[in-house]
Design an enzyme around this catalytic site. Structure first.
Site, PDB file in Angstrom:
ATOM      1  N   HIS A   1      -7.236   7.762  11.170  1.00  0.00           N
ATOM      2  CA  HIS A   1      -6.866   6.346  11.094  1.00  0.00           C
ATOM      3  C   HIS A   1      -5.357   6.141  10.938  1.00  0.00           C
ATOM      4  O   HIS A   1      -4.914   5.085  10.508  1.00  0.00           O
ATOM      5  CB  HIS A   1      -7.612   5.659   9.952  1.00  0.00           C
ATOM      6  CG  HIS A   1      -9.081   5.500  10.213  1.00  0.00           C
ATOM      7  ND1 HIS A   1      -9.996   5.169   9.241  1.00  0.00           N
ATOM      8  CD2 HIS A   1      -9.797   5.626  11.354  1.00  0.00           C
ATOM      9  CE1 HIS A   1     -11.221   5.113   9.778  1.00  0.00           C
ATOM     10  NE2 HIS A   1     -11.121   5.394  11.047  1.00  0.00           N
TER      11      HIS A   1
ATOM     12  N   CYS B   1      12.834  -0.754  17.075  1.00  0.00           N
ATOM     13  CA  CYS B   1      12.592   0.657  17.356  1.00  0.00           C
ATOM     14  C   CYS B   1      13.903   1.427  17.508  1.00  0.00           C
ATOM     15  O   CYS B   1      14.786   1.002  18.237  1.00  0.00           O
ATOM     16  CB  CYS B   1      11.767   0.746  18.645  1.00  0.00           C
ATOM     17  SG  CYS B   1      11.662   2.390  19.341  1.00  0.00           S
TER      18      CYS B   1
ATOM     19  N   SER C   1     -18.121   5.927   2.599  1.00  0.00           N
ATOM     20  CA  SER C   1     -19.350   5.133   2.601  1.00  0.00           C
ATOM     21  C   SER C   1     -20.173   5.390   3.858  1.00  0.00           C
ATOM     22  O   SER C   1     -21.316   4.954   3.945  1.00  0.00           O
ATOM     23  CB  SER C   1     -18.998   3.653   2.513  1.00  0.00           C
ATOM     24  OG  SER C   1     -18.223   3.298   3.637  1.00  0.00           O
TER      25      SER C   1
ATOM     26  N   GLY D   1     -16.482  11.240  -0.409  1.00  0.00           N
ATOM     27  CA  GLY D   1     -15.923   9.927  -0.755  1.00  0.00           C
ATOM     28  C   GLY D   1     -15.822   8.954   0.387  1.00  0.00           C
ATOM     29  O   GLY D   1     -14.829   8.239   0.513  1.00  0.00           O
TER      30      GLY D   1
ATOM     31  N   CYS E   1       7.281   0.844  23.070  1.00  0.00           N
ATOM     32  CA  CYS E   1       7.355   2.131  23.779  1.00  0.00           C
ATOM     33  C   CYS E   1       6.479   3.215  23.133  1.00  0.00           C
ATOM     34  O   CYS E   1       6.360   4.311  23.676  1.00  0.00           O
ATOM     35  CB  CYS E   1       8.808   2.608  23.887  1.00  0.00           C
ATOM     36  SG  CYS E   1       9.495   3.280  22.360  1.00  0.00           S
TER      37      CYS E   1
ATOM     38  N   ARG F   1       0.839  -1.209   0.000  1.00  0.00           N
ATOM     39  CA  ARG F   1       0.000   0.000   0.000  1.00  0.00           C
ATOM     40  C   ARG F   1       0.870   1.254   0.000  1.00  0.00           C
ATOM     41  O   ARG F   1       0.557   2.242  -0.660  1.00  0.00           O
ATOM     42  CB  ARG F   1      -0.915   0.012   1.229  1.00  0.00           C
ATOM     43  CG  ARG F   1      -1.979  -1.081   1.184  1.00  0.00           C
ATOM     44  CD  ARG F   1      -3.013  -0.876   2.257  1.00  0.00           C
ATOM     45  NE  ARG F   1      -3.829   0.293   2.016  1.00  0.00           N
ATOM     46  CZ  ARG F   1      -4.604   0.862   2.926  1.00  0.00           C
ATOM     47  NH1 ARG F   1      -4.667   0.369   4.142  1.00  0.00           N
ATOM     48  NH2 ARG F   1      -5.325   1.920   2.634  1.00  0.00           N
TER      49      ARG F   1
HETATM   50  P1  NAD Z   1     -15.120   3.035   1.647  1.00  0.00           P
HETATM   51  O1  NAD Z   1     -14.275   2.242   0.697  1.00  0.00           O
HETATM   52  O2  NAD Z   1     -15.966   2.347   2.614  1.00  0.00           O
HETATM   53  O3  NAD Z   1     -16.076   3.973   0.771  1.00  0.00           O
HETATM   54  C1  NAD Z   1     -15.589   4.654  -0.333  1.00  0.00           C
HETATM   55  C2  NAD Z   1     -16.645   5.644  -0.789  1.00  0.00           C
HETATM   56  O4  NAD Z   1     -16.096   6.424  -1.826  1.00  0.00           O
HETATM   57  C3  NAD Z   1     -17.921   5.020  -1.315  1.00  0.00           C
HETATM   58  O5  NAD Z   1     -19.016   5.725  -0.755  1.00  0.00           O
HETATM   59  C4  NAD Z   1     -17.843   5.262  -2.817  1.00  0.00           C
HETATM   60  O6  NAD Z   1     -19.112   5.504  -3.386  1.00  0.00           O
HETATM   61  C5  NAD Z   1     -17.014   6.509  -2.881  1.00  0.00           C
HETATM   62  N1  NAD Z   1     -16.235   6.675  -4.109  1.00  0.00           N
HETATM   63  C6  NAD Z   1     -15.603   5.739  -4.855  1.00  0.00           C
HETATM   64  N2  NAD Z   1     -14.980   6.299  -5.891  1.00  0.00           N
HETATM   65  C7  NAD Z   1     -15.231   7.624  -5.810  1.00  0.00           C
HETATM   66  C8  NAD Z   1     -14.863   8.741  -6.620  1.00  0.00           C
HETATM   67  N3  NAD Z   1     -14.121   8.620  -7.710  1.00  0.00           N
HETATM   68  N4  NAD Z   1     -15.301   9.971  -6.237  1.00  0.00           N
HETATM   69  C9  NAD Z   1     -16.057  10.121  -5.121  1.00  0.00           C
HETATM   70  N5  NAD Z   1     -16.437   9.112  -4.328  1.00  0.00           N
HETATM   71  C10 NAD Z   1     -16.015   7.874  -4.683  1.00  0.00           C
HETATM   72  O7  NAD Z   1     -14.140   4.047   2.341  1.00  0.00           O
HETATM   73  P2  NAD Z   1     -14.235   4.875   3.707  1.00  0.00           P
HETATM   74  O8  NAD Z   1     -15.616   5.355   3.918  1.00  0.00           O
HETATM   75  O9  NAD Z   1     -13.113   5.829   3.650  1.00  0.00           O
HETATM   76  O10 NAD Z   1     -13.951   3.838   4.885  1.00  0.00           O
HETATM   77  C11 NAD Z   1     -13.191   2.698   4.738  1.00  0.00           C
HETATM   78  C12 NAD Z   1     -11.894   2.530   5.525  1.00  0.00           C
HETATM   79  O11 NAD Z   1     -10.903   2.127   4.565  1.00  0.00           O
HETATM   80  C13 NAD Z   1     -11.313   3.713   6.197  1.00  0.00           C
HETATM   81  O12 NAD Z   1     -11.066   3.279   7.476  1.00  0.00           O
HETATM   82  C14 NAD Z   1      -9.975   3.986   5.505  1.00  0.00           C
HETATM   83  O13 NAD Z   1      -8.967   4.164   6.477  1.00  0.00           O
HETATM   84  C15 NAD Z   1      -9.657   2.758   4.746  1.00  0.00           C
HETATM   85  N6  NAD Z   1      -9.044   2.964   3.407  1.00  0.00           N
HETATM   86  C16 NAD Z   1      -8.163   4.006   3.166  1.00  0.00           C
HETATM   87  C17 NAD Z   1      -7.617   4.211   1.881  1.00  0.00           C
HETATM   88  C18 NAD Z   1      -6.614   5.318   1.635  1.00  0.00           C
HETATM   89  O14 NAD Z   1      -5.935   5.742   2.564  1.00  0.00           O
HETATM   90  N7  NAD Z   1      -6.523   5.857   0.394  1.00  0.00           N
HETATM   91  C19 NAD Z   1      -7.978   3.336   0.849  1.00  0.00           C
HETATM   92  C20 NAD Z   1      -8.867   2.282   1.134  1.00  0.00           C
HETATM   93  C21 NAD Z   1      -9.381   2.113   2.416  1.00  0.00           C
HETATM   94 ZN    ZN Z   2      10.478   1.536  21.240  1.00  0.00          ZN
END
Ligand code: NAD
Ligand code: ZN
Length: 230
Positions: free
Chosen positions: A105, A132, A173, A171, A116, A55
């Site tokens: 997050h 560490c 869910s 963006g 630590c 990632r």
């Molecule tokens: P989610 O995957 O649950 O929801 C993604 C949302 O984005 C959906 O509602 C979808 O309709 C919308 N979406 C998709 N493509 C889009 C676009 N092009 N434009 C606008 N909206 C768009 O994600 P969430 O609600 O952030 O929660 C999920 C968890 O996943 C979080 O805890 C997060 O930390 C983690 N996560 C983070 C990343 C990152 O850091 N880039 C990536 C994936 C998951």
């Molecule tokens: Zn440490």
């Protein structure tokens, strides 16, 4: 006017970082229980590092998109406060130029000592052999919040939302707690509320406005109504 913006994986989707619930992408190739829980890390830290190393590499190869850039410009041009609260662990808001960002997050680009609690900039590749740099004995983990762990800055975020005149969710869910409750908290404290999303979220009914579309199109348009964009 105080503006608080909650962002989720959807804002980074068009930068090439898969969302959590998209059918393709990294999240579907790995079992969530194994790579995003403290128990999974205890069972198989090498697998968890492999997942987050991948990632991190993806993230380093990605660029902020027009939605991230528009939010940075909003912060630069708006005369009141603009706070971004993000569920994302990528650093695309910062790289777009946003300064006032709370990573509820955690962050892929940080490593933390299991023993630590010391944290430091993450190397590209983390391994079970790392120790560490401070206490020299602790195992290292990505400084991200896993399922079952407490999110960061919650009191600070809730206070900012209570003081917000405008709350936007972009963006997300709206299914991962406690971020899912922020929309209602904002509305109940008198803020104007808007959701900008590809499809209606679980909390869309609580927003005064819902704008649907890809973030790179709808976010710059929305920001352009608040401040003049260059
Ligand atoms: P989610 O995957 O649950 O929801 C993604 C949302 O984005 C959906 O509602 C979808 O309709 C919308 N979406 C998709 N493509 C889009 C676009 N092009 N434009 C606008 N909206 C768009 O994600 P969430 O609600 O952030 O929660 C999920 C968890 O996943 C979080 O805890 C997060 O930390 C983690 N996560 C983070 C990343 C990152 O850091 N880039 C990536 C994936 C998951
Ligand atoms: Zn440490």
């Amino acid at each position: 006017m105080n503006i608080v913006i909650l962002t989720g994986a959807g804002i980074s989707a068009e930068s090439g970082l898969g969302t959590f619930r998209s059918d393709d992408g990294m999240w579907s190739q790995y079992d969530l229980e194994e790579v995003a829980t403290p128990e999974g890390f205890a069972r198989n830290p090498a697998l968890v590092h492999e997942f987050y190393n991948a990632r991190r590499a993806n993230c380093r190869g990605a660029q902020p998109n027009k939605a991230h850039l528009a939010l940075a410009e909003l912060e630069a041009r708006h005369t009141g406060n603009v706070l971004i609260v993000t569920q994302n662990v990528d650093d695309l808001h910062r790289r777009a130029g946003s300064r006032n960002v709370l990573h509820m997050h955690g962050e892929l680009e940080k490593a933390r000592c299991v023993r630590c609690g010391h944290d430091w900039p993450a190397p590209g590749t983390m391994s079970v052999l790392d120790r560490c740099p401070k206490c020299r004995s602790g195992l290292c983990r990505p400084d991200v919040v896993w399922f079952g762990e407490d999110v960061r800055f919650l009191l600070e975020i809730e206070q900012a939302i209570r003081e917000a005149d405008l709350f936007a969710m972009i963006g997300s869910s709206g299914q991962v707690s406690p971020a899912a409750e922020f929309m209602m908290l904002a509305r109940d404290n008198g803020a104007d509320t808007i959701e900008l999303n590809l499809e209606r979220s679980g909390v869309a009914d609580h927003a005064r406005n819902v704008v649907l579309g890809p973030a790179t199109e709808i976010v710059p348009k929305w920001v352009g109504r608040l401040v003049p964009l260059s």
